[in-house]
Structure formats: C-alpha cells, structure tokens
Design a protein around this motif. Structure first.
Motif, PDB file in Angstrom:
ATOM      1  N   GLN A 130       0.930  -1.318  -0.192  1.00  0.00           N
ATOM      2  CA  GLN A 130       0.028   0.069  -0.203  1.00  0.00           C
ATOM      3  C   GLN A 130       0.902   1.103  -0.134  1.00  0.00           C
ATOM      4  O   GLN A 130       0.645   2.181  -0.601  1.00  0.00           O
ATOM      5  N   LYS A 131       1.925   1.342   0.810  1.00  0.00           N
ATOM      6  CA  LYS A 131       2.752   2.364   0.781  1.00  0.00           C
ATOM      7  C   LYS A 131       3.503   2.750  -0.481  1.00  0.00           C
ATOM      8  O   LYS A 131       3.527   3.535  -0.889  1.00  0.00           O
TER       9      LYS A 131
ATOM     10  N   PHE B  35       2.469   1.580  -3.682  1.00  0.00           N
ATOM     11  CA  PHE B  35       1.471   1.847  -4.702  1.00  0.00           C
ATOM     12  C   PHE B  35       0.808   3.599  -4.395  1.00  0.00           C
ATOM     13  O   PHE B  35       0.383   4.297  -5.283  1.00  0.00           O
ATOM     14  N   GLN B  36       0.700   3.810  -3.116  1.00  0.00           N
ATOM     15  CA  GLN B  36       0.314   5.084  -2.651  1.00  0.00           C
ATOM     16  C   GLN B  36       1.103   6.146  -2.840  1.00  0.00           C
ATOM     17  O   GLN B  36       0.722   7.382  -2.701  1.00  0.00           O
ATOM     18  N   LYS B  37       2.539   5.963  -3.088  1.00  0.00           N
ATOM     19  CA  LYS B  37       3.475   6.952  -3.080  1.00  0.00           C
ATOM     20  C   LYS B  37       3.213   7.729  -4.379  1.00  0.00           C
ATOM     21  O   LYS B  37       3.059   7.322  -5.267  1.00  0.00           O
ATOM     22  N   SER B  38       3.358   9.161  -4.221  1.00  0.00           N
ATOM     23  CA  SER B  38       3.109   9.916  -5.523  1.00  0.00           C
ATOM     24  C   SER B  38       4.499  10.617  -6.108  1.00  0.00           C
ATOM     25  O   SER B  38       5.082  11.466  -5.628  1.00  0.00           O
ATOM     26  N   ASP B  39       4.868   9.638  -6.990  1.00  0.00           N
ATOM     27  CA  ASP B  39       6.320   9.788  -7.406  1.00  0.00           C
ATOM     28  C   ASP B  39       6.260  10.001  -9.011  1.00  0.00           C
ATOM     29  O   ASP B  39       7.194  10.184  -9.703  1.00  0.00           O
TER      30      ASP B  39
ATOM     31  N   ILE C  78       0.786   3.456 -12.144  1.00  0.00           N
ATOM     32  CA  ILE C  78       0.571   2.388 -11.130  1.00  0.00           C
ATOM     33  C   ILE C  78       1.043   0.997 -11.743  1.00  0.00           C
ATOM     34  O   ILE C  78       1.547   0.163 -10.990  1.00  0.00           O
TER      35      ILE C  78
ATOM     36  N   LYS D  45       5.129   0.427 -11.121  1.00  0.00           N
ATOM     37  CA  LYS D  45       5.625   0.883  -9.528  1.00  0.00           C
ATOM     38  C   LYS D  45       6.717   0.028  -9.101  1.00  0.00           C
ATOM     39  O   LYS D  45       7.512   0.259  -8.360  1.00  0.00           O
TER      40      LYS D  45
END
Length: 114
Positions: free
Chosen positions: A64-65, A67-71, A75, A78
């Motif tokens: 979850q961390k 895939f939810q990181k906004s870099d 998706i 990732k």
C-alpha cells in the motif's frame, strides 16, 4: 391421461400418474439417516488453526505504501524492472501482432497470379 412439464422440450408431455403427481426435483425422501463416513481420518477443525498458519508475513501494508506513493510513475510500473519488462514485452507483442494482421489482410486482399 396425465401431463407434466418437460424440462428438455419445454412443453407438456404425456406421463404416468405417479410422475404427474410428483413435481420435478421433488422426490420422496428415501432415507433420513446420515450417509456412512467414507474417510475415517479425523479432520482439523477451524478453531485449531492459528491466525498465522498460512503462507507467511502480511505484505499488504508495504505494498500500500509503495503504490500510494506519489512519484509520478504510473501504477502499472511501480515495482520497477519486472513491471517495465512485462509492459515492454506486451507492447512489442501488440505492435507485432497488429503488423502481422495488417500484412495478412493485405496478402488476402490481393488476387492470386495464375
């Protein structure tokens, strides 16, 4: 004459009185006793299992961390190199298949020379 609905032909068909008075799927109960046990080995009850009796460590919070990181990375890419290779292979096969289909369509549209 007696009639019953045939599930096969979807029409009324002639039948005997005993068949006409017992609807399809509802037959008299033959026995009320439990069937004999086929396998005599004891089974494990669900209360015997522990919460961590399965494959191992729970990876969901870590994923979850990730895939939810906004870099700015899509998706589907990732996880790095394996995702990139899978994506590029899929795109190459898609483009190659499209070209192959267009060539086959062109060849099929041309008349054969005699």
């Amino acid at each position: 004459m007696y009639y019953k609905f045939s599930g096969f032909t979807q029409k009324l068909t002639g039948t005997w009185a005993s068949d006409a008075y017992s609807p399809q799927g509802l037959r008299p109960v033959v026995s009320t006793e439990a069937p004999p046990i086929i396998f005599a080995t004891p089974t494990k009850l669900s209360s015997d299992f522990t919460a961590y009796d399965y494959a191992g460590k729970n990876k969901v919070p870590e994923l979850q961390k990730l895939f939810q990181k906004s870099d700015g990375v899509p998706i589907h890419l990732k996880r790095g190199l394996p995702d990139q290779m899978l994506y590029r292979t899929t795109m190459a096969l898609t483009v190659g298949g499209t070209i192959y289909c267009l060539i086959a369509l062109y060849m099929a549209s041309q008349p054969k020379n005699k």
